[in-house]
Write a protein that holds these residues in place. Structure first.
Motif, short mmCIF file in Angstrom:
data_model
loop_
_atom_site.label_atom_id
_atom_site.label_comp_id
_atom_site.label_asym_id
_atom_site.label_seq_id
_atom_site.Cartn_x
_atom_site.Cartn_y
_atom_site.Cartn_z
N HIS A 152 -6.62 7.12 0.70
CA HIS A 152 -5.89 6.81 1.93
C HIS A 152 -5.50 5.33 2.00
O HIS A 152 -4.42 4.94 1.55
N GLN A 153 -6.37 4.48 2.52
CA GLN A 153 -6.01 3.07 2.68
C GLN A 153 -5.66 2.41 1.35
O GLN A 153 -4.69 1.65 1.25
N TYR A 165 -2.17 3.63 0.28
CA TYR A 165 -1.10 2.92 0.99
C TYR A 165 -0.97 1.49 0.45
O TYR A 165 0.14 0.98 0.28
N THR A 166 -2.11 0.86 0.21
CA THR A 166 -2.09 -0.52 -0.28
C THR A 166 -1.46 -0.60 -1.66
O THR A 166 -0.65 -1.50 -1.94
N ASN A 196 0.78 1.38 -2.87
CA ASN A 196 2.22 1.55 -2.68
C ASN A 196 2.87 0.25 -2.21
O ASN A 196 3.95 -0.13 -2.68
N LEU A 197 2.20 -0.44 -1.28
CA LEU A 197 2.76 -1.69 -0.76
C LEU A 197 2.82 -2.75 -1.85
O LEU A 197 3.83 -3.46 -2.00
N GLN A 227 -1.47 10.69 6.67
CA GLN A 227 -1.04 10.10 7.94
C GLN A 227 -1.99 8.97 8.32
O GLN A 227 -3.19 9.03 8.09
N TRP A 228 -1.41 7.93 8.90
CA TRP A 228 -2.20 6.79 9.39
C TRP A 228 -1.46 6.21 10.59
O TRP A 228 -0.32 5.78 10.48
N PHE A 278 2.31 -2.48 6.47
CA PHE A 278 2.12 -1.09 6.04
C PHE A 278 3.22 -0.17 6.56
O PHE A 278 3.40 0.93 6.03
N GLU A 279 3.90 -0.57 7.62
CA GLU A 279 4.97 0.30 8.12
C GLU A 279 6.05 0.54 7.06
O GLU A 279 6.77 1.54 7.11
N VAL A 305 5.53 1.42 4.12
CA VAL A 305 5.11 2.53 3.26
C VAL A 305 4.62 3.72 4.08
O VAL A 305 3.85 4.54 3.59
N VAL A 317 3.07 3.89 7.34
CA VAL A 317 2.06 3.82 8.39
C VAL A 317 2.76 3.63 9.73
O VAL A 317 3.76 2.91 9.84
#
Length: 494
Positions: A45-46, A49-50, A52-53, A267-268, A281-282, A284, A286
């Protein structure tokens, strides 16, 4: 597959010929985030996302330093250190498609039990802007029925006397925040990513309660400077199996000692309040919102409670996985009846969400035949989960005169589950719960006192004193003890 390659930084360029790998320069990353509790969910999850960013936008200041505070964290620490923080994320789609990718966002991992000073220093470092948490419900050290901080915990008592030698998350947070304050550094954000309603508020209240007892002046500074955003997190992440490890080696020739598997859905939702900056994060996917509470309540009362409904009932019926439950029409119908008649009526309005579509998506996700989330994992630590996910819904329905029959059957079945430890076919059930001894002792008294199990006020509050619940529960638990044919009782209700 021949020519197996061990997953580490040295082999990354060659592995990139086999599956996607980080294209960014990991040597340039700094740890803007420190994460306590590096389990499968955080890595799916986190950290996803990280990654991807980092990969899509070239930022270098938001790598993650993992932290383990328990002896149980040693295995994942050792494996990730050997793999230079790299691991494989295996995404399993319902149609059988499998996507595998190497994640590179974890740049370091420290064990607090081995070197608490190093952990304090890492959290106090100017680079650290966010300390995030996935420490499970039990890690917050509060009593389920009252929400009060547990000062009787021996580790908490130790930290109050020895603030420079912490053992729990609270001792590490206060020690590092004190060091930042004394150095004139801004506070970091504390971001809970646990499945607890109002998780940021809980982290705030528990830390401030502890800090006021330990160092009142520091508590005042924390109150003024530290932000605790509430978050809602979602991605089904089953326990990694040997078959997953073998799949990577046989299919791609990659030796990864602890990959992570997950569903494609993610989802986050995060409240946009931070002490000292945050990743974008938005970019990617969030969602940052002013108030996350309606979203988290929806998720906890539908997804998490739905999981527990399937898990507890499925365990006694003999289903081994959540998707197996959803191959059983009785379980599908019962789950949807619980969500429609008991959970949905006590939810708040959720902007941008069609509840029927959301519930349909949950049924589809639970039924994913390639995830095979074990019933035993879903039932693990039910004493920490059910008060927040299920019992709270039951209490609200009692207050409003709503339906309680579906949740009551689950609680009565949980009593039988805790007492007997076998399914209806007398096959042993794996019970994983920090309160397993207390649950077993209370449930064992049921045939003498049918209310013994629900008289555990730390879990059930005053439920046993409510006439409507008490009468229904006593009748239900009596039937189950006479004949553990859970499916029959489910069919009677639907």
């Amino acid at each position: 597959m021949e020519n197996t390659m061990v997953l580490n930084q040295k082999n990354l360029a060659a592995i990139a010929d086999r599956i996607p790998c980080p294209a960014y320069d990991r040597s340039e990353l700094t740890a803007g985030m420190v994460h306590i509790g590096v389990g499968g969910f955080h890595r799916a999850h986190q950290a996803f996302y990280t990654d991807n960013l980092l990969g899509e936008y070239g930022v270098s200041e938001w790598g993650i330093c993992g932290i383990g505070l328990r002896e149980g964290d040693r295995k994942i620490h050792d494996i990730l250190k050997n793999q230079d923080g790299l691991y494989t994320l295996i995404v399993k789609h319902p149609d059988g498609t499998i996507e595998s990718k190497i994640m590179g966002s974890l740049v370091d991992f420290l064990l607090g039990i081995d070197n608490p000073v190093a952990v304090i220093d890492r959290m106090a470092h100017p680079d650290t802007k966010i300390v995030s948490l996935t420490i499970t419900e039990g890690g917050y050290n509060f009593t389920a029925s009252t929400g009060e901080f547990d000062f009787d915990n021996p580790d908490i008592q130790h930290e109050l006397k020895h603030p420079d030698n912490p053992k729990t998350v609270y001792g590490f947070l206060t020690a590092s925040l004190k060091k930042r304050r004394d150095a004139g550094l801004p506070a970091f954000t504390i971001m809970s990513c646990d499945n607890i309603q109002h998780n940021g508020d809980v982290a705030h209240d528990m830390l401030l309660t502890f800090a006021k007892r330990q160092d009142a002046a520091l508590a005042d500074w924390i109150e003024q400077e530290v932000r605790f955003p509430n978050t809602m997190v979602d991605r089904i992440t089953p326990v990694t199996t040997q078959a997953d490890i073998d799949y990577l080696q046989d299919t791609h020739g990659i030796k990864d000692e602890w990959p992570v598997t997950c569903e494609p859905f993610i989802q986050w939702v995060v409240e946009d309040k931070f002490s000292n900056g945050r990743p974008e994060f938005e970019k990617v996917g969030v969602q940052f919102v002013p108030n996350v509470k309606p979203y988290e309540k929806m998720k906890l009362r539908l997804l998490n409670a739905g999981h527990s409904v399937l898990g507890i009932l499925g365990a006694i019926h003999g289903h081994k996985t959540i998707n197996a439950c959803l191959e059983d029409e009785t379980f599908v119908t019962y789950l949807r009846a619980f969500m429609d008649k008991e959970a949905s009526p006590v939810l708040d309005a959720v902007e941008g969400i069609d509840l029927n579509e959301y519930k349909d998506s949950l049924v589809a996700r639970f039924a994913n035949p390639n995830i095979k989330d074990s019933v035993s994992r879903i039932c693990s630590e039910s004493s920490a989960k059910l008060p927040k996910f299920l019992i709270s819904t039951l209490e609200e329905n009692l207050a409003r005169g709503g339906s309680i029959q579906y949740a009551t059957l689950v609680i009565a079945t949980w009593c039988y589950y805790s007492d007997k430890g076998v399914d209806k076919n007398q096959q042993s059930i794996e019970i994983i719960d920090a309160m397993s001894n207390e649950l077993h002792h209370a449930s064992k008294q049921t045939q003498v006192d049918p209310l013994a199990f629900v008289k555990q006020e730390s879990l059930f509050g005053n439920l046993a004193q409510n006439d409507r619940f008490r009468n229904l529960y006593v009748d239900t638990v009596r039937k189950i003890y006479e004949d553990a044919n859970i499916k029959k009782y489910m069919q009677d209700l639907i």
